[in-house]
Motif scaffolding. Structure first.
Motif, PDB file in Angstrom:
ATOM      1  N   TYR A  99      12.325   0.701 -15.589  1.00 26.75           N
ATOM      2  CA  TYR A  99      13.766   0.436 -16.323  1.00 26.75           C
ATOM      3  C   TYR A  99      14.846   0.853 -15.878  1.00 26.75           C
ATOM      4  O   TYR A  99      16.311   0.195 -15.615  1.00 26.75           O
ATOM      5  N   SER A 100      14.864   1.464 -14.835  1.00 22.20           N
ATOM      6  CA  SER A 100      16.007   2.293 -13.819  1.00 22.20           C
ATOM      7  C   SER A 100      16.218   1.460 -13.415  1.00 22.20           C
ATOM      8  O   SER A 100      17.559   1.647 -12.459  1.00 22.20           O
ATOM      9  N   LEU A 101      15.740   1.335 -12.390  1.00 22.74           N
ATOM     10  CA  LEU A 101      16.041   0.659 -11.349  1.00 22.74           C
ATOM     11  C   LEU A 101      16.111  -1.143 -11.665  1.00 22.74           C
ATOM     12  O   LEU A 101      16.722  -1.864 -10.857  1.00 22.74           O
ATOM     13  N   HIS A 102      16.604  -1.876 -12.487  1.00 22.69           N
ATOM     14  CA  HIS A 102      17.081  -2.821 -13.559  1.00 22.69           C
ATOM     15  C   HIS A 102      18.758  -2.667 -13.150  1.00 22.69           C
ATOM     16  O   HIS A 102      19.087  -3.417 -12.127  1.00 22.69           O
TER      17      HIS A 102
ATOM     18  N   ASP B 296       5.786   5.615 -13.638  1.00 26.28           N
ATOM     19  CA  ASP B 296       6.713   6.002 -14.724  1.00 26.28           C
ATOM     20  C   ASP B 296       7.769   5.030 -15.348  1.00 26.28           C
ATOM     21  O   ASP B 296       8.467   4.778 -14.810  1.00 26.28           O
ATOM     22  N   GLN B 297       7.273   4.605 -16.313  1.00 27.19           N
ATOM     23  CA  GLN B 297       7.994   3.311 -17.183  1.00 27.19           C
ATOM     24  C   GLN B 297       9.629   3.742 -16.868  1.00 27.19           C
ATOM     25  O   GLN B 297      10.384   2.538 -17.382  1.00 27.19           O
ATOM     26  N   ASN B 298       9.640   4.945 -17.324  1.00 30.07           N
ATOM     27  CA  ASN B 298      11.282   5.723 -17.602  1.00 30.07           C
ATOM     28  C   ASN B 298      11.353   4.675 -15.929  1.00 30.07           C
ATOM     29  O   ASN B 298      13.079   4.003 -16.014  1.00 30.07           O
TER      30      ASN B 298
ATOM     31  N   GLN C 217       0.871  -1.118   0.183  1.00 27.26           N
ATOM     32  CA  GLN C 217       0.012   0.105   0.304  1.00 27.26           C
ATOM     33  C   GLN C 217       0.534   0.950   0.130  1.00 27.26           C
ATOM     34  O   GLN C 217       0.393   2.302  -0.964  1.00 27.26           O
ATOM     35  N   ALA C 218       2.003   1.212   0.980  1.00 28.39           N
ATOM     36  CA  ALA C 218       3.147   2.507   0.937  1.00 28.39           C
ATOM     37  C   ALA C 218       3.364   2.514  -0.586  1.00 28.39           C
ATOM     38  O   ALA C 218       3.127   3.953  -1.121  1.00 28.39           O
ATOM     39  N   VAL C 219       3.559   1.504  -1.699  1.00 23.68           N
ATOM     40  CA  VAL C 219       4.560   2.047  -2.795  1.00 23.68           C
ATOM     41  C   VAL C 219       3.492   2.453  -3.417  1.00 23.68           C
ATOM     42  O   VAL C 219       3.304   3.257  -4.348  1.00 23.68           O
ATOM     43  N   TYR C 220       2.017   1.807  -3.495  1.00 30.28           N
ATOM     44  CA  TYR C 220       1.068   1.845  -4.206  1.00 30.28           C
ATOM     45  C   TYR C 220       1.421   3.867  -3.849  1.00 30.28           C
ATOM     46  O   TYR C 220       0.712   4.788  -4.955  1.00 30.28           O
ATOM     47  N   ASP C 221       0.913   3.902  -2.546  1.00 33.85           N
ATOM     48  CA  ASP C 221       0.684   5.937  -2.667  1.00 33.85           C
ATOM     49  C   ASP C 221       1.891   6.607  -2.593  1.00 33.85           C
ATOM     50  O   ASP C 221       1.771   7.285  -2.595  1.00 33.85           O
ATOM     51  N   GLU C 222       2.886   6.172  -3.432  1.00 36.77           N
ATOM     52  CA  GLU C 222       4.213   6.147  -3.492  1.00 36.77           C
ATOM     53  C   GLU C 222       5.048   6.935  -2.246  1.00 36.77           C
ATOM     54  O   GLU C 222       5.895   8.237  -2.919  1.00 36.77           O
ATOM     55  N   HIS C 223       4.891   6.842  -1.989  1.00 33.83           N
ATOM     56  CA  HIS C 223       5.884   6.290  -0.478  1.00 33.83           C
ATOM     57  C   HIS C 223       7.496   6.463  -0.924  1.00 33.83           C
ATOM     58  O   HIS C 223       8.127   7.044  -0.603  1.00 33.83           O
TER      59      HIS C 223
END
Length: 426
Positions: A180-183, A175-177, A128-134
């Protein structure tokens, strides 16, 4: 008695017919046209350098700011019934690896170790926290990570999957860009003695030809749209200068064949300088152009295909590409006129982007014509120059030269149509 050519008659001096480009009667006009052409092209070049820098600059600090992409690491291992244990070891190993990433000097995401108690020992609360963009992403060490591993060892379970020890949560649609930066955020492991069966949790996928640095993205994607637009707008800027040769204003007009040659040569020359300033933007933002090439199957960052000559090849490709994109625009501008030629620009941009920026292997068969479209060949050749991908650069240049040849063959026809419409006020 018939008056001699140039003799004074009752009606005044006889009008001189069309002359060649280097006729002395056009001396003053040539100097004025040269000056106006040079000034206009210089203004366009400086405009390209300054304005495109706004776009390239938005990607310039991507690697430096990777740490702002905060990724939470939350260890629930052995902390939730019925998997509580006093000596979990999978969770501590994973959090230790994340901490070593954070403490290392290389590129890495902003890993933050979070206690399970902050989420009331509920993994769903992390989602939920990730969905809420924390946070941009989260790595959750599952409550049963140690228990399952011990059971697999004791029962000799060969089907045990270590990736089940944790789960990665990310909202890629945010944000799809960034997704991809996470990889590729961490190119190599920090020194650690951790068991190899836990590394899949945090390790990036292996890649032979990584896309790096991020500021190279405009040069092979959206930035190329401006290559089309710049080529298109050379016509309205330069056409008033060219038209001076055809007006009998104190001088004889230039004959049409020489006028066509002047326009073609001056336009190609303008593209030469415009493409140079366009290429300088990439050089100014430190896209590598002098790295040696690398073996095809060995991982290497920025293995430029032509070593120290890569920038020259890059510039020449942009020059030929701008010419291949620009002459069709000029032909259609002469045929359609304003404002209808703007519709062609929209078509030209969309058809090139649709077939140049996305893999045609994934597109419907209808789009196979895209392999012959200019931007597809430019993008393919650019990736070869900048990253050392499989080279078809001979074919790429060949297709672009074919576009130029066809455009130049049609150029007199388009000019005739434009002059025909002008005489009839259309």
């Amino acid at each position: 008695m018939q008056a001699e050519k140039g003799a004074v008659s009752e009606d005044g001096p006889a009008e001189k017919g069309p002359v060649s480009f280097f006729d002395p009667a056009l001396g003053e006009l040539r100097k004025r046209v040269y000056l106006e052409w040079a000034r206009t092209v210089l203004i366009l070049c400086l405009f390209v350098l300054c304005v495109l820098s706004l776009f390239w600059g938005s990607q310039f600090t991507t690697e430096e700011k990777l740490e702002t992409l905060n990724v939470w690491v939350v260890d629930f291992d052995g902390k939730v019934d019925p998997y509580k244990t006093s000596d979990p070891f999978v969770g501590p190993i994973i959090t230790d690896v994340a901490q070593k990433y954070t403490d290392s000097n290389g590129l890495h995401l902003g890993y933050h170790i979070k206690a399970a108690s902050e989420f009331d020992y509920d993994p769903i609360a992390v989602r939920q926290a990730v969905y809420d963009e924390h946070a941009y992403a989260a790595i959750i060490v599952n409550p049963n990570a140690t228990v399952l591993l011990r059971d697999a060892i004791s029962t000799r379970n060969t089907t045990y999957d270590p990736t089940g020890a944790a789960q990665t949560i990310v909202i890629s649609a945010r944000d799809q860009n960034t997704y991809y930066s996470l990889h590729p955020a961490r190119p190599e492991y920090p020194p650690d003695p951790n068991p190899s069966y836990l590394r899949p949790t945090l390790s990036p996928p292996m890649t032979c030809v990584p896309f790096y640095p991020a500021v190279a993205a405009p040069a092979v994607t959206i930035g190329l749209i401006y290559l089309i637009i710049i080529a298109f707008f050379t016509f309205p800027f330069l056409m008033p200068i060219h038209s001076q040769f055809m007006k009998a204003d104190g001088h004889p007009p230039l004959n049409v064949p020489h006028w066509l040659i002047w326009r073609i040569v001056s336009n190609i020359t303008a593209y030469f300088f415009l493409s140079f300033f366009y290429s300088l933007v990439s050089l100014a933002f430190e896209i590598p152009f002098s790295n040696p090439p690398a073996p095809d199957v060995i991982p290497a960052e920025n293995a430029n295909a032509y070593h120290r000559g890569s920038f020259v090849v890059f510039w020449m490709l942009n020059w030929v590409g701008m010419t291949a994109l620009g002459f069709p625009c000029e032909n259609m501008a002469m045929i359609l006129g304003m404002p209808w030629s703007s519709l062609f620009l929209i078509f030209w941009v969309i058809s090139n982007v649709a077939t140049g920026f996305y893999p045609l292997d994934l597109a419907p068969g209808f789009y196979r014509w895209g392999y012959a479209w200019p931007l597809h060949r430019i993008v393919e050749a650019l990736r070869t120059i900048l990253f050392g991908t499989h080279s078809r650069i001979g074919l790429d240049f060949g297709v672009l030269f074919a576009w130029i040849a066809v455009s130049l063959a049609f150029y007199p026809v388009a000019t005739f149509i434009m002059r025909w419409k002008m005489k009839r006020g259309l």
